[in-house]
Design an enzyme around this catalytic site. Structure first.
Site, short mmCIF file in Angstrom:
data_model
loop_
_atom_site.label_atom_id
_atom_site.label_comp_id
_atom_site.label_asym_id
_atom_site.label_seq_id
_atom_site.Cartn_x
_atom_site.Cartn_y
_atom_site.Cartn_z
N TYR A 102 60.74 48.94 50.94
CA TYR A 102 61.05 47.99 49.88
C TYR A 102 62.43 48.26 49.32
O TYR A 102 62.86 49.42 49.21
CB TYR A 102 60.05 48.10 48.72
CG TYR A 102 58.71 47.48 48.98
CD1 TYR A 102 58.50 46.13 48.78
CD2 TYR A 102 57.64 48.26 49.43
CE1 TYR A 102 57.26 45.56 49.01
CE2 TYR A 102 56.40 47.70 49.66
CZ TYR A 102 56.22 46.34 49.44
OH TYR A 102 54.99 45.79 49.68
N TYR A 141 53.81 50.59 56.16
CA TYR A 141 54.44 51.74 55.50
C TYR A 141 53.38 52.73 55.03
O TYR A 141 52.25 52.36 54.74
CB TYR A 141 55.34 51.28 54.34
CG TYR A 141 54.68 50.51 53.23
CD1 TYR A 141 53.97 51.15 52.22
CD2 TYR A 141 54.80 49.13 53.17
CE1 TYR A 141 53.39 50.44 51.19
CE2 TYR A 141 54.21 48.40 52.14
CZ TYR A 141 53.50 49.06 51.16
OH TYR A 141 52.92 48.35 50.13
N ARG A 151 49.68 51.32 54.98
CA ARG A 151 49.33 49.93 54.63
C ARG A 151 49.60 49.02 55.82
O ARG A 151 50.66 49.11 56.45
CB ARG A 151 50.19 49.41 53.45
CG ARG A 151 50.00 50.05 52.09
CD ARG A 151 48.64 49.88 51.44
NE ARG A 151 47.92 48.65 51.72
CZ ARG A 151 48.10 47.48 51.10
NH1 ARG A 151 48.98 47.39 50.15
NH2 ARG A 151 47.38 46.41 51.41
N HIS A 154 52.03 43.39 55.19
CA HIS A 154 51.52 42.41 54.23
C HIS A 154 52.66 41.83 53.41
O HIS A 154 53.74 42.43 53.31
CB HIS A 154 50.48 43.05 53.29
CG HIS A 154 51.05 44.18 52.49
ND1 HIS A 154 51.14 45.47 52.97
CD2 HIS A 154 51.58 44.22 51.24
CE1 HIS A 154 51.69 46.24 52.06
NE2 HIS A 154 51.98 45.51 51.00
N HIS A 156 53.23 40.24 49.51
CA HIS A 156 52.65 40.02 48.18
C HIS A 156 52.92 38.58 47.74
O HIS A 156 54.02 38.06 47.94
CB HIS A 156 53.27 40.98 47.16
CG HIS A 156 52.97 42.42 47.44
ND1 HIS A 156 51.93 43.09 46.84
CD2 HIS A 156 53.56 43.32 48.26
CE1 HIS A 156 51.90 44.34 47.27
NE2 HIS A 156 52.88 44.51 48.14
FE LIG Z 1 53.13 46.30 49.37
#
Ligand SMILES: [Fe+2]
Length: 236
Positions: A102, A141, A151, A154, A156
């Protein structure tokens, strides 16, 4: 005054879910007190197309050059509990880059940042409830929930529909991801059909030849078949 149906608990993430460790510290210790809906819940913000920039829904055009990774189209329709399309709904997304990182100070995963990918976009649904994004397929990640925890890829999502009570914050997953059965965040929803509603579908009709694969993610705001709502504060 119209009341929105209360969510089906089995179709929503459990507030406390043992395999998702941090939920145990923040889950309420007492059952929720159910309050009647009032005007402040049954009304909502009204958006037009004007505040949305021309490229806000194209996350591949937010930097000085093209981002790294696999270009994808993510599109779908926002409808309400009765199947009516929701026009002028604000749809916001945020996501990791192709390497699973991110653009955020709190993300210290040692994967490369991409100066050409900020990972955030927004769109307004059209008269038929349709929205569309062009973006980069996010990478998986690690997240330290347990040993070797990853995870699944995905995106959000945050939506404002016609009322504050129908506000939705959730996550979209990709079909056939081997990490999905191992993900405590998604598995904290006990209803299998509700979990399946969070997985997008590959859609050849959304796919742009020579350019990007297309994934469909339709969203239902509130009601019996509502998209599962992410519990506030749970956005790893
Ligand atoms: Fe996330």
């Amino acid at each position: 005054m119209y009341e929105y149906p209360r969510p089906n608990p089995a179709g929503q993430p459990a507030c406390a879910y043992d395999p998702y460790r941090s939920t145990l510290r923040r889950a309420p210790a007492h059952p929720a007190i159910v309050l009647p809906h009032t005007l402040s819940e049954l009304t909502g913000p009204v958006y037009g197309h004007n505040p949305i920039g021309e490229t806000d829904n194209d996350l591949t055009r937010h930097g000085p050059a093209e981002p790294q990774g696999e270009r994808i189209v993510v599109a779908g329709r926002v409808i309400d509990e009765d199947g009516r399309p929701l026009p002028n709904a604000l749809v916001e997304i945020w996501q990791a880059n192709a390497a699973g990182r991110y653009q955020h100070v709190g993300d210290n995963h040692p994967a490369p940042l991409d100066p050409n990918f900020l990972g955030a976009g927004r769109a307004i649904t059209d008269d038929h409830g349709n929205y569309r994004f062009l973006t980069i397929k996010p990478g998986a990640y690690p997240w330290r929930n347990h040993y070797n925890a990853w995870r699944p890829a995905h995106i959000h999502f945050s939506l404002f529909g016609s009322a504050f009570v129908s506000r939705l914050v959730t996550q979209m997953f990709f079909p056939n991801d081997p990490l999905i059965p191992l993900d405590p965040v998604l598995q904290s929803i006990s209803d299998e059909q509700a979990r399946a509603r969070l997985v997008s579908a590959f859609d050849l009709s959304l796919t742009e030849p020579e350019w990007a694969l297309g994934y469909r993610f339709d969203i239902v705001l509130r009601g019996r078949s509502a998209t599962p709502f992410e519990v506030p504060g749970r956005q790893p």
